[in-house]
Write an enzyme that holds these catalytic residues in place. Structure first.
Site, PDB file in Angstrom:
ATOM      1  CB  CYS A 114      -1.068   0.055   1.062  1.00 27.04           C
ATOM      2  SG  CYS A 114      -2.190  -1.249   1.167  1.00 27.04           S
ATOM      3  CG  HIS A 246      -3.043   3.670   1.855  1.00 24.97           C
ATOM      4  ND1 HIS A 246      -3.623   3.554   0.667  1.00 24.97           N
ATOM      5  CD2 HIS A 246      -3.167   2.906   2.668  1.00 24.97           C
ATOM      6  CE1 HIS A 246      -3.978   2.089   0.561  1.00 24.97           C
ATOM      7  NE2 HIS A 246      -3.602   1.727   2.109  1.00 24.97           N
ATOM      8  CG  ASN A 276      -6.615  -0.505   1.037  1.00 24.63           C
ATOM      9  OD1 ASN A 276      -6.045  -0.162   0.185  1.00 24.63           O
ATOM     10  ND2 ASN A 276      -6.344  -1.079   2.389  1.00 24.63           N
TER      11      ASN A 276
HETATM   12  O1  UT7 Z   1      -3.774  -0.734   3.565  1.00 26.90           O
HETATM   13  C1  UT7 Z   1      -2.945  -1.274   4.260  1.00 26.90           C
HETATM   14  C2  UT7 Z   1      -3.178  -0.823   5.593  1.00 26.90           C
HETATM   15  N1  UT7 Z   1      -4.516  -1.256   6.003  1.00 26.90           N
HETATM   16  C3  UT7 Z   1      -4.910  -0.815   7.107  1.00 26.90           C
HETATM   17  O2  UT7 Z   1      -4.501   0.178   7.451  1.00 26.90           O
HETATM   18  C4  UT7 Z   1      -6.165  -1.484   7.703  1.00 26.90           C
HETATM   19  C5  UT7 Z   1      -6.118  -1.391   8.938  1.00 26.90           C
HETATM   20  N2  UT7 Z   1      -7.244  -1.877  10.152  1.00 26.90           N
HETATM   21  C6  UT7 Z   1      -8.423  -1.506   9.891  1.00 26.90           C
HETATM   22  O3  UT7 Z   1      -8.907  -0.746   9.300  1.00 26.90           O
HETATM   23  C7  UT7 Z   1      -9.502  -2.109  11.090  1.00 26.90           C
HETATM   24  O4  UT7 Z   1      -8.552  -2.790  11.793  1.00 26.90           O
HETATM   25  C8  UT7 Z   1     -10.411  -3.045  10.378  1.00 26.90           C
HETATM   26  C9  UT7 Z   1     -11.439  -2.270   9.341  1.00 26.90           C
HETATM   27  C10 UT7 Z   1      -9.705  -4.130   9.356  1.00 26.90           C
HETATM   28  C11 UT7 Z   1     -11.305  -3.849  11.327  1.00 26.90           C
HETATM   29  O5  UT7 Z   1     -11.830  -2.913  12.340  1.00 26.90           O
HETATM   30  P1  UT7 Z   1     -11.802  -2.814  13.896  1.00 26.90           P
HETATM   31  O6  UT7 Z   1     -12.413  -1.891  14.626  1.00 26.90           O
HETATM   32  O7  UT7 Z   1     -10.166  -2.852  13.952  1.00 26.90           O
HETATM   33  O8  UT7 Z   1     -12.328  -4.194  14.257  1.00 26.90           O
HETATM   34  P2  UT7 Z   1     -11.458  -5.717  14.987  1.00 26.90           P
HETATM   35  O9  UT7 Z   1     -10.714  -6.283  13.922  1.00 26.90           O
HETATM   36  O10 UT7 Z   1     -10.963  -5.344  16.215  1.00 26.90           O
HETATM   37  O11 UT7 Z   1     -12.853  -6.474  14.850  1.00 26.90           O
HETATM   38  C12 UT7 Z   1     -14.038  -6.101  15.939  1.00 26.90           C
HETATM   39  C13 UT7 Z   1     -14.892  -7.267  15.582  1.00 26.90           C
HETATM   40  C14 UT7 Z   1     -14.550  -8.576  15.697  1.00 26.90           C
HETATM   41  O12 UT7 Z   1     -15.557  -9.458  16.172  1.00 26.90           O
HETATM   42  P3  UT7 Z   1     -15.569  -9.746  17.808  1.00 26.90           P
HETATM   43  O13 UT7 Z   1     -14.033 -10.559  18.066  1.00 26.90           O
HETATM   44  O14 UT7 Z   1     -15.437  -8.595  18.693  1.00 26.90           O
HETATM   45  O15 UT7 Z   1     -16.644 -10.507  18.119  1.00 26.90           O
HETATM   46  C15 UT7 Z   1     -14.432  -8.864  14.420  1.00 26.90           C
HETATM   47  O16 UT7 Z   1     -14.469 -10.419  14.033  1.00 26.90           O
HETATM   48  O17 UT7 Z   1     -15.637  -6.971  14.312  1.00 26.90           O
HETATM   49  C16 UT7 Z   1     -15.676  -8.227  13.678  1.00 26.90           C
HETATM   50  N3  UT7 Z   1     -15.727  -8.199  12.166  1.00 26.90           N
HETATM   51  C17 UT7 Z   1     -16.470  -7.751  11.370  1.00 26.90           C
HETATM   52  N4  UT7 Z   1     -17.808  -7.621  11.702  1.00 26.90           N
HETATM   53  C18 UT7 Z   1     -18.676  -7.587  10.793  1.00 26.90           C
HETATM   54  C19 UT7 Z   1     -14.451  -8.181  11.442  1.00 26.90           C
HETATM   55  N5  UT7 Z   1     -14.619  -7.720  10.070  1.00 26.90           N
HETATM   56  C20 UT7 Z   1     -15.998  -7.791  10.253  1.00 26.90           C
HETATM   57  C21 UT7 Z   1     -17.212  -7.381   9.010  1.00 26.90           C
HETATM   58  N6  UT7 Z   1     -18.312  -7.405   9.555  1.00 26.90           N
HETATM   59  N7  UT7 Z   1     -16.631  -7.328   7.867  1.00 26.90           N
END
Ligand code: UT7
Length: 319
Positions: A114, A246, A276
């Protein structure tokens, strides 16, 4: 007089197919509401079957050349930032060169995921300032839809396909790239990687990401690298007219802007419509903002990105 690398024009290409968040709702356990509120993404473009990274890169390059009023034979170097090439080799850049019927100059790919476009732009600037090239086409192009695991809700909803391009040209004066700051730390490999490749599995593999771990690195490292590049340029955050980040996550972008004390009115946002697009996200955002007439001559623009590696960096330029 100082020779600098000035952006003469921008170009873009997005595949025809638009996929709304709701499309994922019967594929994985997710919702439009979750995707919007956690990422800011509403829709993304996916390449058509058979549509390749080089084909999209050629379209973006043609658009940039048209807007610059230049023909391809005026270009003497071509750099493509991509992690999703058509083939293991030759490079996408040489395919773009052939697609533009260009037989002179040189062409190569940069792979910094990225952060690829920022790395490519900084390298192109170095070549221009050292006199190796006068005009460089710098392209970011990706088909991340081909490396997504459609059963992993944590990643498949985040990415899109597309290509963006800029024509960089040597010019005397105050406009152009002022400074860059590039960083990598390979010890973070497990945070974001693809689980296949030529010398391991022999296939392309699928993207794997520890999203919340990467989120914390992104918020910290993006503001740091942007501040470092602004400082190298002899400027302060108060001098910044536009942040072109980005486009991974609207919450990361907002947190970075806040750490830079920039109001959101100064931030270019395309994440809602593009998702993204990895190395394509910054040149696409530049092209969208440029086409909308948002930049004025002399504006200070800061770009920043982080991706697999980890690799991260920032380029500061005067439009
Ligand atoms: O381009 C390279 C750079 N990329 C990035 O910088 C991406 C960086 N990360 C992010 O943007 C975020 O961390 C994400 C969008 C990927 C995830 O958001 P988050 O607020 O960090 O959520 P999390 O990973 O802590 O997950 C929270 C909850 C989890 O459920 P539990 O364990 O709390 O029950 C996940 O399983 O959200 C769940 N979850 C989803 N729920 C519904 C993860 N993906 C999804 C989804 N729909 N698509």
């Amino acid at each position: 007089m100082t020779i600098r690398s000035v952006i003469r024009a921008t170009g873009q290409y997005l595949p025809e197919r638009i996929v709304e968040n709701s499309w994922f709702e019967d594929k994985v356990d997710t919702s439009d509401e979750w995707i919007r509120s956690r990422t800011g993404i509403e829709r993304r473009h996916f390449a058509a079957e058979g549509e390749t990274t080089s084909q999209m890169a050629i379209r973006a390059a043609e658009d940039a050349l048209n807007r610059a009023g230049m023909s391809a034979d005026q270009i003497d170097a071509l750099i493509v930032a991509t992690s999703t090439p058509d083939l293991t080799f030759p490079s996408v850049a040489t395919m773009v060169q052939a697609g533009l019927s260009l037989k002179t100059g040189f062409a190569f790919d940069v792979q910094a995921v990225c952060a690829g476009f920022v790395f490519a732009l900084a390298n192109a600037d170095g070549m221009i300032r050292s006199g190796q090239a006068q005009r460089v086409l710098v392209i970011g192009a990706e088909t991340f839809s081909r490396i997504l695991d459609w059963e992993d809700r944590g990643t498949c909803v985040l990415f899109g396909d597309g290509a963006g391009a800029v024509v960089l040209e040597a010019a005397e004066g105050e406009r152009g790239i002022l400074a860059s700051d590039l960083n990598s730390d390979g010890s973070y490999r497990e945070i974001l990687y693809v689980d296949g490749g030529v010398s391991t599995t022999g296939n392309a593999g699928k993207l794997r990401m520890q999203g919340n771990v990467l989120f914390r690195h992104a918020v910290e490292k993006l503001a740091e690298t942007a501040h470092a590049a602004i400082d190298k340029a002899g400027l302060t955050p108060q001098d910044v007219d536009w942040l072109v980040p980005h486009q991974a996550n609207a919450r990361i972008i907002a947190a970075t802007a806040q750490r830079m004390h920039l109001p959101m009115e100064k931030v270019i946002l395309t994440v809602a419509d593009h998702g993204n697009t990895s190395a394509a996200s910054i040149p696409l955002a530049l092209a969208v903002a440029d086409a909308a007439g948002r930049f004025s001559k002399g504006d200070v623009i800061v770009t920043e990105a982080i991706g697999g590696g980890l690799s991260w960096g920032s380029v500061v330029l005067r439009w």
